[in-house]
Motif scaffolding. Structure first.
Motif, PDB file in Angstrom:
ATOM      1  N   GLY A  78      54.344  18.404 -14.571  1.00 51.54           N
ATOM      2  CA  GLY A  78      54.041  17.687 -16.191  1.00 51.54           C
ATOM      3  C   GLY A  78      52.718  17.647 -15.553  1.00 51.54           C
ATOM      4  N   PHE A  79      51.466  17.118 -16.859  1.00 52.86           N
ATOM      5  CA  PHE A  79      50.132  16.056 -16.424  1.00 52.86           C
ATOM      6  C   PHE A  79      50.292  15.745 -15.329  1.00 52.86           C
ATOM      7  CE2 PHE A  79      46.393  14.501 -17.631  1.00 52.86           C
ATOM      8  CZ  PHE A  79      45.999  16.224 -17.368  1.00 52.86           C
ATOM      9  N   GLY A  80      51.690  14.052 -16.547  1.00 52.74           N
ATOM     10  CA  GLY A  80      51.397  12.513 -15.840  1.00 52.74           C
ATOM     11  C   GLY A  80      50.537  11.326 -16.515  1.00 52.74           C
ATOM     12  N   GLY A  81      50.866  10.718 -16.449  1.00 51.00           N
ATOM     13  CA  GLY A  81      50.060   9.661 -17.352  1.00 51.00           C
ATOM     14  C   GLY A  81      50.288   8.180 -16.805  1.00 51.00           C
ATOM     15  N   PRO A  82      49.128   7.560 -17.233  1.00 52.01           N
ATOM     16  CA  PRO A  82      49.600   5.811 -16.220  1.00 52.01           C
ATOM     17  C   PRO A  82      50.859   5.011 -16.743  1.00 52.01           C
ATOM     18  CG  PRO A  82      47.412   5.557 -18.155  1.00 52.01           C
ATOM     19  CD  PRO A  82      48.151   7.167 -17.507  1.00 52.01           C
ATOM     20  N   GLU A  83      51.398   4.273 -16.250  1.00 52.84           N
ATOM     21  CA  GLU A  83      52.208   3.989 -17.390  1.00 52.84           C
ATOM     22  C   GLU A  83      51.672   1.703 -16.630  1.00 52.84           C
ATOM     23  OE1 GLU A  83      55.899   5.844 -17.535  1.00 52.84           O
ATOM     24  OE2 GLU A  83      55.407   6.138 -15.092  1.00 52.84           O
TER      25      GLU A  83
END
Length: 399
Positions: free
Chosen positions: A31-36
């Motif tokens: 995946g690209f990933g993202g902040p949480e």
């Protein structure tokens, strides 16, 4: 030295389509990933832009989009849901292969997933990237980061990583968009809008620099000024509109040709650098008189993330509303049943060694390659970083 770095025996000789069966110890969802959370936003954006020399004050402008949603991008949760759906589909088909998950730009990282695979005794992985099209950022960079993950995990001598083909024209990727556009046009027709004159369908994808677009895809094929990236999107949009018209006719409904266009979003970087156009907001502003509604199709995206939520659901919607237009945004594939089945179909292609002639592809551009061609999607700014799942050459070397 093998033609393809860290490839399975079936893919090592670099043939475009692998027609020998292969065995894999795990599937790696890349995946690209993202902040949480708010504290994750700036470190995440620094990861995404590493090496580009973008100052923090510029990143802070983008960070505001994330802060609007409490610093949470939906992309990680979507990948958790997709991982679970893939596992369920594998179990239904009695395929006993675990699914690992790693991101390029945020936790869980690809390097951690590869290290875990190595620790668990895996020796062969099949990567499924959450990106359907050909370009540096949507294919080659994934392949570079997969190679880097092997290196970080000190696993180059013990692990191979193959990658399923780009799936832009696989029926499983296209069907969710057909469902969405069909539903949107049906709703607008029920509201007495003339689909031939009062509605415009906007197929939206991430803009990229025009130089990168020209270099997308194999270097020995002329796809036009927008390269394979633009050609793939345009071909898929045509297929979707034709399928929607056919569905309407099958229901004995009027099926006029609804105007549509390919538009772009989310451009960044130096304003002087040419990027693919038109921007979706400009396209909305330039619609001919008489349009009363737009259907926005996030064609370049597998799942919702910030550039869907902010750039489409906020900015583009605002542009349309300002013009007095009704707006319907079509869902991304997410965990649509057809999409999940399609991804596992791609896995089974490699398990069985399905020949290219027997693989489904909805456009004349596919089926795309299992092993990327020499120099595929290489950009001047990317240098010559080593990759997996691609043929090495003097301009595309791992040395």
């Amino acid at each position: 030295m093998p033609a393809v770095s860290n490839a399975s025996p079936a893919a090592r000789d670099g043939r475009p389509h692998v027609d020998e069966p292969a065995a894999y110890d795990a599937i790696l969802l890349a995946g690209f990933g993202g902040p949480e959370g708010n504290d994750d936003v700036m470190p995440f954006l620094r990861n995404v832009t590493r090496g580009r020399g973008i100052p923090d004050d510029r990143l802070e402008e983008v960070a505001q989009h994330y802060y609007h949603y409490n610093g949470v991008s939906p992309i990680n949760q979507h990948n958790r849901e997709l991982k679970a759906a893939l596992e369920q589909e594998l179990a239904a088909r009695k395929i006993e292969i675990p699914v690992l998950w790693g991101n390029r730009n945020w936790e869980p990282y690809l390097g951690d997933a590869v290290a875990q695979a190595k620790a668990d005794g895996a020796r062969s992985l099949l990567a499924v990237a959450t990106s359907a099209y050909s370009s540096y950022s949507s294919c080659r960079q994934y392949r570079e980061d997969l190679w880097q993950a092997l290196d970080d995990a000190d696993a180059r001598d013990v692990l191979t990583i193959d990658k399923v083909r780009q799936f832009f024209d696989h029926p499983g990727f296209i069907e969710p968009f057909v469902d969405g556009v069909d539903d949107a046009l049906a709703r607008l027709a029920e509201a007495d809008l003339d689909l031939a004159t009062q509605v415009e369908v906007l197929f939206a994808t991430h803009s990229i620099p025009t130089a990168d677009a020209r270099n997308s895809g194999p270097r020995d094929t002329d796809f036009g000024p927008g390269g394979a990236y633009e050609a793939q999107h345009r071909a898929v949009a045509e297929v979707i509109m034709l399928a929607v018209e056919q569905r309407r006719r099958s229901r004995a409904e009027q099926a006029p040709q609804t105007p549509w266009q390919l538009v772009y979003q989310s451009r960044s970087g130096n304003p002087a650098t040419p990027w693919l156009e038109p921007d979706i907001n400009d396209a909305i502003g330039d619609l001919p008189p008489g349009r009363r509604a737009v259907v926005i199709v996030p064609l370049g995206f597998v799942s919702d993330h910030m550039e869907v939520l902010w750039d489409l659901d906020n900015e583009a919607r605002e542009s349309a509303v300002d013009r007095g237009l009704e707006v319907i945004r079509v869902p991304t594939p997410g965990t649509h049943r057809a999409f999940v089945r399609g991804l596992i179909d791609l896995v089974e292609e490699r398990l069985a060694g399905t020949p290219a002639s027997a693989r489904p592809a909805a456009t004349t551009l596919g089926p795309w390659f299992d092993v990327c061609r020499p120099g595929c999607c290489l950009t001047g700014s990317s240098g010559q970083r080593p990759t997996v799942a691609g043929v090495e050459c003097s301009a595309d070397s791992a040395s």
